[in-house]
Design a protein around this motif. Structure first.
Motif, PDB file in Angstrom:
ATOM      1  N   LEU A  32      54.991  65.643  11.414  1.00  0.00           N
ATOM      2  CA  LEU A  32      54.851  64.184  11.359  1.00  0.00           C
ATOM      3  C   LEU A  32      55.861  63.566  10.397  1.00  0.00           C
ATOM      4  O   LEU A  32      56.402  62.478  10.657  1.00  0.00           O
ATOM      5  N   ILE A  33      56.119  64.248   9.287  1.00  0.00           N
ATOM      6  CA  ILE A  33      57.093  63.742   8.316  1.00  0.00           C
ATOM      7  C   ILE A  33      58.493  63.713   8.927  1.00  0.00           C
ATOM      8  O   ILE A  33      59.222  62.718   8.818  1.00  0.00           O
ATOM      9  N   VAL A  34      58.869  64.819   9.572  1.00  0.00           N
ATOM     10  CA  VAL A  34      60.183  64.888  10.220  1.00  0.00           C
ATOM     11  C   VAL A  34      60.294  63.825  11.307  1.00  0.00           C
ATOM     12  O   VAL A  34      61.322  63.138  11.438  1.00  0.00           O
ATOM     13  N   TYR A  58      63.310  63.036 -11.741  1.00  0.00           N
ATOM     14  CA  TYR A  58      64.577  62.304 -11.872  1.00  0.00           C
ATOM     15  C   TYR A  58      65.475  62.536 -10.666  1.00  0.00           C
ATOM     16  O   TYR A  58      66.040  61.601 -10.092  1.00  0.00           O
ATOM     17  N   MET A  59      65.599  63.801 -10.260  1.00  0.00           N
ATOM     18  CA  MET A  59      66.502  64.141  -9.170  1.00  0.00           C
ATOM     19  C   MET A  59      65.994  63.646  -7.819  1.00  0.00           C
ATOM     20  O   MET A  59      66.785  63.304  -6.933  1.00  0.00           O
ATOM     21  N   GLY A  90      68.366  66.833  -0.129  1.00  0.00           N
ATOM     22  CA  GLY A  90      68.306  66.925  -1.581  1.00  0.00           C
ATOM     23  C   GLY A  90      67.007  66.371  -2.144  1.00  0.00           C
ATOM     24  O   GLY A  90      66.378  66.971  -3.017  1.00  0.00           O
ATOM     25  N   ARG A  91      66.592  65.223  -1.632  1.00  0.00           N
ATOM     26  CA  ARG A  91      65.345  64.614  -2.097  1.00  0.00           C
ATOM     27  C   ARG A  91      64.152  65.531  -1.858  1.00  0.00           C
ATOM     28  O   ARG A  91      63.304  65.726  -2.731  1.00  0.00           O
ATOM     29  N   ASN A  92      64.106  66.089  -0.660  1.00  0.00           N
ATOM     30  CA  ASN A  92      62.947  66.919  -0.316  1.00  0.00           C
ATOM     31  C   ASN A  92      62.958  68.260  -1.039  1.00  0.00           C
ATOM     32  O   ASN A  92      61.893  68.796  -1.365  1.00  0.00           O
ATOM     33  N   PRO A  98      65.231  54.665   3.042  1.00  0.00           N
ATOM     34  CA  PRO A  98      63.985  54.832   2.288  1.00  0.00           C
ATOM     35  C   PRO A  98      63.841  56.232   1.713  1.00  0.00           C
ATOM     36  O   PRO A  98      64.128  57.218   2.389  1.00  0.00           O
ATOM     37  N   ASN A  99      63.407  56.289   0.453  1.00  0.00           N
ATOM     38  CA  ASN A  99      63.224  57.561  -0.248  1.00  0.00           C
ATOM     39  C   ASN A  99      61.719  57.843  -0.330  1.00  0.00           C
ATOM     40  O   ASN A  99      61.072  57.533  -1.317  1.00  0.00           O
ATOM     41  N   TYR A 100      61.175  58.447   0.717  1.00  0.00           N
ATOM     42  CA  TYR A 100      59.731  58.662   0.797  1.00  0.00           C
ATOM     43  C   TYR A 100      59.186  59.561  -0.323  1.00  0.00           C
ATOM     44  O   TYR A 100      58.138  59.253  -0.904  1.00  0.00           O
ATOM     45  N   PRO A 101      59.863  60.678  -0.656  1.00  0.00           N
ATOM     46  CA  PRO A 101      59.339  61.497  -1.764  1.00  0.00           C
ATOM     47  C   PRO A 101      59.245  60.729  -3.077  1.00  0.00           C
ATOM     48  O   PRO A 101      58.232  60.813  -3.782  1.00  0.00           O
TER      49      PRO A 101
END
Length: 259
Positions: A24-26, A92-93, A102-104, A235-238
């Protein structure tokens, strides 16, 4: 033997749920953006974290008492400091990374580091036989507060941010002072003070849930306005899930302490 079978079944079910949520996330990353889709993606990240922690807790408990003890009592101070530092670096990252991968990846690092810290909280709740009652109470509180924030068209909770932070800082300072000046360290006195602080924390982080939910809603509207004006969005969901996620952790810890 029966306990191992139940644990294996639970881990298997949680693994399937994790895969379903990852799907669902993907899918959410490729779906047409909308306010509801944005909120759903944020909550999916939070839900996946909870399920991964539950599966991890069962694996530790099932396979190694030594490993459970290692994680449960946190061991040396260097290990604890390292885990906390990893958590802060990951936070932070997650917010600074420009790519989805990278976010995930940093979000997974955050899940792992926080999992070590949350493990003793879950273990304590289970030992006191209040784990499921805590989960039920937490779900009721989250659904109620999220619904209240979602249907509040006036967005009256958006102005609570600074006040909530000041109260939180004041509570931390007061607890430290109380710990320094108190002379009564009997079990009854300590438990009484812990319950008082836990109730205050529940009220405080209930306020944070209202505030952070409406912040997410406002961010979703900002994205929609950018799309309407022809601008691109990323959008940066994490990162956007972090504040609400930390609210939930604090609520779980506090609810388990007042029972």
């Amino acid at each position: 033997m029966e306990t191992d079978t139940n644990a294996n079944t639970s881990i298997y079910v949680l693994s399937l749920l994790s895969l379903a949520i990852i799907f669902l996330i993907v899918k959410g990353y490729t779906a047409q953006f909308s306010e509801k889709q944005y909120l759903l993606n944020v909550y999916m990240h939070i839900l996946l974290t909870m399920i991964v922690w539950a599966a991890g807790y069962l694996l530790i408990k099932k396979n190694s008492d030594k490993l459970a003890k290692y994680f449960g009592n946190m061991g040396s101070g260097f290990r604890l400091i390292g885990i906390i530092l990893l958590g802060f670096v990951s936070i932070y990252m997650v917010q600074k990374s420009e790519t989805i991968a990278g976010r995930n990846l940093w979000w997974i690092s955050f899940i792992v580091s926080m999992g070590f810290i949350v493990y003793p909280i879950i273990a304590r709740a289970e030992h006191r036989k209040v784990f499921w009652s805590t989960c039920i109470a937490l779900i009721v509180i989250l659904v109620s507060l999220s619904s209240l924030a979602y249907f509040d068209e006036a967005r009256r909770f958006l102005g609570w941010g600074e006040g909530l932070v000041m109260i939180l800082l004041g509570l931390i300072i007061f607890e430290v002072i109380d710990l320094i000046i108190t002379q009564d360290f009997t079990l009854k006195s300590v438990m009484r003070r812990q319950k008082i602080y836990a109730w205050i924390t529940i009220v405080l982080f209930s306020g944070f849930v209202l505030y952070d939910t409406q912040k997410l809603m406002e961010k979703a509207k900002e994205f929609m306005m950018k799309i309407s004006s022809g601008q691109s969005i990323n959008p940066n969901y994490p990162a956007d899930s972090l504040n609400l996620f930390l609210d939930i952790v604090n609520l779980f810890s506090s609810i388990s302490r007042v029972q």
